[in-house]
Write a protein that holds these residues in place. Structure first.
Motif, mmCIF file in Angstrom:
data_model
loop_
_atom_site.group_PDB
_atom_site.id
_atom_site.type_symbol
_atom_site.label_atom_id
_atom_site.label_comp_id
_atom_site.label_asym_id
_atom_site.label_seq_id
_atom_site.Cartn_x
_atom_site.Cartn_y
_atom_site.Cartn_z
ATOM 1 N N UNK A 129 -15.219 3.408 -10.297
ATOM 2 C CA UNK A 129 -14.956 2.693 -12.312
ATOM 3 C C UNK A 129 -13.903 2.246 -11.924
ATOM 4 N N UNK A 130 -12.012 2.939 -12.267
ATOM 5 C CA UNK A 130 -11.666 3.188 -11.853
ATOM 6 C C UNK A 130 -10.666 2.500 -10.630
ATOM 7 N N UNK A 131 -9.924 2.946 -9.740
ATOM 8 C CA UNK A 131 -9.698 2.930 -9.018
ATOM 9 C C UNK A 131 -9.584 1.215 -8.252
ATOM 10 N N UNK A 132 -10.858 0.644 -8.663
ATOM 11 C CA UNK A 132 -11.284 -0.534 -7.953
ATOM 12 C C UNK A 132 -9.877 -2.015 -9.027
ATOM 13 N N UNK A 133 -10.018 -0.986 -10.377
ATOM 14 C CA UNK A 133 -9.501 -2.215 -11.152
ATOM 15 C C UNK A 133 -7.751 -2.515 -10.806
ATOM 16 N N UNK A 134 -7.203 -0.511 -11.108
ATOM 17 C CA UNK A 134 -6.197 -1.410 -10.445
ATOM 18 C C UNK A 134 -6.273 -1.569 -9.255
ATOM 19 N N UNK A 135 -6.205 -1.104 -8.030
ATOM 20 C CA UNK A 135 -6.280 -1.884 -6.755
ATOM 21 C C UNK A 135 -6.534 -3.746 -7.020
ATOM 22 N N UNK A 136 -7.624 -3.679 -8.216
ATOM 23 C CA UNK A 136 -7.970 -5.966 -7.801
ATOM 24 C C UNK A 136 -6.306 -6.494 -8.433
ATOM 25 N N UNK A 137 -5.914 -5.188 -9.438
ATOM 26 C CA UNK A 137 -4.860 -6.359 -11.162
ATOM 27 C C UNK A 137 -3.095 -6.123 -9.459
ATOM 28 N N UNK A 138 -3.732 -5.546 -8.805
ATOM 29 C CA UNK A 138 -1.862 -5.002 -8.818
ATOM 30 C C UNK A 138 -2.007 -6.531 -7.422
ATOM 31 N N UNK A 157 1.090 6.788 -15.440
ATOM 32 C CA UNK A 157 0.403 7.675 -15.630
ATOM 33 C C UNK A 157 -1.077 6.785 -14.951
ATOM 34 N N UNK A 158 -0.165 5.897 -14.507
ATOM 35 C CA UNK A 158 -1.598 5.900 -12.793
ATOM 36 C C UNK A 158 -1.174 5.934 -11.484
ATOM 37 N N UNK A 159 0.346 6.685 -11.163
ATOM 38 C CA UNK A 159 0.542 7.646 -10.372
ATOM 39 C C UNK A 159 0.302 9.295 -10.817
ATOM 40 N N UNK A 160 0.317 9.624 -12.082
ATOM 41 C CA UNK A 160 0.004 11.145 -12.057
ATOM 42 C C UNK A 160 -1.490 10.611 -11.930
ATOM 43 N N UNK A 161 -2.178 10.341 -12.606
ATOM 44 C CA UNK A 161 -3.891 10.439 -12.387
ATOM 45 C C UNK A 161 -4.590 10.088 -10.635
ATOM 46 N N UNK A 162 -3.487 9.622 -10.061
ATOM 47 C CA UNK A 162 -3.726 9.434 -8.480
ATOM 48 C C UNK A 162 -3.810 10.765 -7.603
ATOM 49 N N UNK A 163 -2.825 11.533 -8.130
ATOM 50 C CA UNK A 163 -2.432 12.710 -8.056
ATOM 51 C C UNK A 163 -3.065 13.895 -8.202
ATOM 52 N N UNK A 164 -3.555 13.509 -9.234
ATOM 53 C CA UNK A 164 -4.323 14.395 -9.770
ATOM 54 C C UNK A 164 -6.046 14.462 -9.540
ATOM 55 N N UNK A 165 -6.064 13.509 -8.975
ATOM 56 C CA UNK A 165 -7.364 13.626 -7.993
ATOM 57 C C UNK A 165 -7.338 13.330 -6.622
ATOM 58 N N UNK A 166 -6.193 13.016 -6.270
ATOM 59 C CA UNK A 166 -5.660 13.430 -4.440
ATOM 60 C C UNK A 166 -6.476 15.525 -4.496
ATOM 61 N N UNK A 167 -5.256 16.093 -5.797
ATOM 62 C CA UNK A 167 -5.485 17.493 -5.265
ATOM 63 C C UNK A 167 -7.100 17.738 -5.668
ATOM 64 N N UNK A 180 -2.492 2.574 -2.204
ATOM 65 C CA UNK A 180 -1.680 3.953 -0.939
ATOM 66 C C UNK A 180 -0.242 2.952 -1.034
ATOM 67 N N UNK A 181 0.440 1.843 -0.725
ATOM 68 C CA UNK A 181 1.464 1.226 -1.400
ATOM 69 C C UNK A 181 2.296 1.462 -2.758
ATOM 70 N N UNK A 182 1.168 1.020 -3.656
ATOM 71 C CA UNK A 182 1.884 1.939 -5.388
ATOM 72 C C UNK A 182 2.168 3.111 -5.293
ATOM 73 N N UNK A 187 6.187 6.857 -6.096
ATOM 74 C CA UNK A 187 6.552 7.586 -5.858
ATOM 75 C C UNK A 187 8.041 8.273 -5.717
ATOM 76 N N UNK A 188 9.039 6.671 -5.283
ATOM 77 C CA UNK A 188 10.126 6.894 -4.037
ATOM 78 C C UNK A 188 11.745 6.076 -5.671
ATOM 79 N N UNK A 189 10.210 6.211 -6.636
ATOM 80 C CA UNK A 189 11.514 5.835 -7.841
ATOM 81 C C UNK A 189 12.396 7.301 -8.009
#
Length: 221
Positions: A129-138, A157-167, A180-182, A187-189
């Motif tokens: 539901x969620x990650x496919x949307x952001x993948x498509x937008x980018x 907030x997308x990065x924060x969410x990705x890291x929470x799910x990856x945990x 993945x590239x995003x 993360x390098x900012x």
């Protein structure tokens, strides 16, 4: 009193963590006061500090702000992380609300009785539901950031969410190469990279002690 924002919440993630992330992303130093007892919480209510008897509480620019969404919107606007016009702000709001929905499932996970926890549902929602949307937008606009080709609250907030799910599931981005590239890019900012380092004010995943403290503070008399 210093000019730094002051955050009052538990010594854990919860509803305050996205606020910590956004301030850190903006390069803003902040102070924290941790709720550890019910008496502290009751005193805040008695003193009229908590508008709806709720935390998070953020003291900033002479205001005592409550309601997470209002606090985040203010910080995003104040530090130019909220787009250049109303249309960009609307897109940022939509993307933020999507990540907030997924994040909410993870925030409540630790407070759910073990037999009722449904990690599979969180991963299913993230990957269908969620990650496919952001993948498509980018992928569609081919830009580095979600909105307006500039760093915004939505990216944070997308990065924060990705890291929470990856945990919960380290391979969750395996089918999302653009995300993945995003993730690597955001993360390098410099401000984000600093916040992700050990010793920052970023909080670890909730443990039993954090859960017990929250329950004790909020228990009804």
């Amino acid at each position: 009193m210093s000019g730094k924002p002051k955050l009052t919440y538990f010594n854990g993630r919860g509803r305050m963590e996205s606020i910590r992330w956004l301030l850190a992303a903006a390069g803003v130093e902040f102070e924290e006061e941790f709720l550890e007892t019910r008496e502290q919480y009751q005193k805040l209510i008695k003193d009229g500090v908590l508008l709806f008897d709720q935390v998070p509480l953020v003291e900033i620019d002479g205001m005592k702000m409550v309601q997470t969404r209002a606090i985040l919107s203010y910080i995003a606007a104040k530090y130019n992380l909220y787009g250049k016009d109303l249309k960009e702000r609307a897109l940022i709001d939509m993307y933020v609300e999507g990540t907030a929905d997924l994040m909410g499932m993870i925030i409540t996970f630790a407070f759910t009785p073990p037999k009722e926890r449904n990690l599979a549902l969180i991963i299913e929602r993230a990957t269908t539901r969620y990650f496919p949307v952001y993948e498509k937008v980018l992928k569609q606009h081919g830009q580095e950031f979600l909105v307006g080709n500039r760093f915004s609250w939505a990216d944070v907030q997308l990065l924060e969410t990705i890291l929470m799910v990856e945990e919960k599931e380290p391979t969750v981005l395996s089918k999302f190469p653009v995300l993945q590239a995003f993730k690597a890019r955001i993360s390098n900012i410099p401000t984000i990279k600093k916040f992700l380092q050990p010793g920052s004010q970023r909080k670890p995943p909730p443990d039993d002690q954090y859960v017990a403290t929250v329950i004790e503070v909020f228990k009804k008399d």
